[in-house]
Design an enzyme around this catalytic site. Structure first.
Site, PDB file in Angstrom:
ATOM      1  CG  HIS A 269       6.571   7.419   3.878  1.00  0.00           C
ATOM      2  ND1 HIS A 269       6.723   7.224   2.512  1.00  0.00           N
ATOM      3  CD2 HIS A 269       5.395   6.848   4.210  1.00  0.00           C
ATOM      4  CE1 HIS A 269       5.661   6.580   2.047  1.00  0.00           C
ATOM      5  NE2 HIS A 269       4.844   6.330   3.059  1.00  0.00           N
TER       6      HIS A 269
ATOM      7  N   GLY B 181       0.791  -1.230   0.000  1.00  0.00           N
ATOM      8  CA  GLY B 181       0.000   0.000   0.000  1.00  0.00           C
ATOM      9  C   GLY B 181       0.816   1.270   0.000  1.00  0.00           C
ATOM     10  CD  GLN B 182       6.679   3.114  -1.150  1.00  0.00           C
ATOM     11  OE1 GLN B 182       7.088   1.976  -1.366  1.00  0.00           O
ATOM     12  NE2 GLN B 182       7.463   4.173  -1.157  1.00  0.00           N
ATOM     13  CB  SER B 183      -0.074   5.957  -1.429  1.00  0.00           C
ATOM     14  OG  SER B 183       0.132   6.633  -0.210  1.00  0.00           O
TER      15      SER B 183
HETATM   16  P1  AMP Z   1       2.065   5.194   2.343  1.00  0.00           P
HETATM   17  O1  AMP Z   1       0.671   4.790   1.957  1.00  0.00           O
HETATM   18  O2  AMP Z   1       2.735   4.248   3.271  1.00  0.00           O
HETATM   19  O3  AMP Z   1       2.896   5.540   1.126  1.00  0.00           O
HETATM   20  O4  AMP Z   1       1.895   6.530   3.207  1.00  0.00           O
HETATM   21  C1  AMP Z   1       1.798   7.785   2.642  1.00  0.00           C
HETATM   22  C2  AMP Z   1       1.221   8.670   3.700  1.00  0.00           C
HETATM   23  O5  AMP Z   1       1.445  10.006   3.331  1.00  0.00           O
HETATM   24  C3  AMP Z   1      -0.292   8.507   3.876  1.00  0.00           C
HETATM   25  O6  AMP Z   1      -0.560   8.135   5.227  1.00  0.00           O
HETATM   26  C4  AMP Z   1      -0.834   9.902   3.554  1.00  0.00           C
HETATM   27  O7  AMP Z   1      -1.918  10.258   4.372  1.00  0.00           O
HETATM   28  C5  AMP Z   1       0.371  10.779   3.786  1.00  0.00           C
HETATM   29  N1  AMP Z   1       0.404  12.007   3.035  1.00  0.00           N
HETATM   30  C6  AMP Z   1       0.239  12.169   1.700  1.00  0.00           C
HETATM   31  N2  AMP Z   1       0.371  13.456   1.363  1.00  0.00           N
HETATM   32  C7  AMP Z   1       0.644  14.128   2.509  1.00  0.00           C
HETATM   33  C8  AMP Z   1       0.903  15.481   2.824  1.00  0.00           C
HETATM   34  N3  AMP Z   1       0.915  16.446   1.870  1.00  0.00           N
HETATM   35  N4  AMP Z   1       1.141  15.822   4.106  1.00  0.00           N
HETATM   36  C9  AMP Z   1       1.144  14.874   5.072  1.00  0.00           C
HETATM   37  N5  AMP Z   1       0.914  13.578   4.831  1.00  0.00           N
HETATM   38  C10 AMP Z   1       0.665  13.207   3.573  1.00  0.00           C
END
Ligand code: AMP
Length: 114
Positions: free
Chosen positions: A100, A93-95
């Protein structure tokens, strides 16, 4: 890298609720929190995922994990506990394609993760 949202947060091109920064790492609140405390720790260096680390990053990753513990303790989670998560790749689920570390706490976590 040029349009990476986390690079832009690290470079203060777009706002975020910063909780920590130094020359290597930046931490800020997740925009879509999944727990009462949900912070993200990122390296300033654009590393696309956990799978892109090499031995030159060992000190950086160690610092990031220790920072996770320090920030969680600062949020009062030292006793009850917290979870540090790294999603790597689509099945996980890396988005966002910039390494990070999620730091989550303030509620009981289920296991196994979904
Ligand atoms: P992942 O799904 O593990 O890649 O986590 C990405 C995270 O980044 C998700 O929990 C999002 O809510 C968070 N995210 C995306 N854009 C932002 C942003 N501009 N500021 C803070 N968090 C963000």
């Amino acid at each position: 890298m040029g349009d990476c949202i986390f690079c832009k947060i690290a470079g203060k091109e777009i706002p975020a609720s910063l909780v920590y920064e130094d020359d290597q790492l930046v931490a800020f609140g997740d925009a879509n929190p999944q727990a009462p405390t949900h912070m993200l720790i990122i390296p300033r260096e654009h590393i696309p995922s956990l799978g892109h680390l090499d031995s030159g990053h060992d000190q950086l990753v160690g610092r990031a994990l220790r920072l996770a513990a320090e920030l969680a303790k600062g949020k009062g989670l030292g006793e009850r506990g917290y979870r540090v998560v790294v999603n790597c790749g689509p099945d996980a689920g890396q988005s966002v394609g910039h390494l990070h570390f999620h730091v989550l706490g303030g509620r009981v976590m289920g296991w196994p993760p979904g």
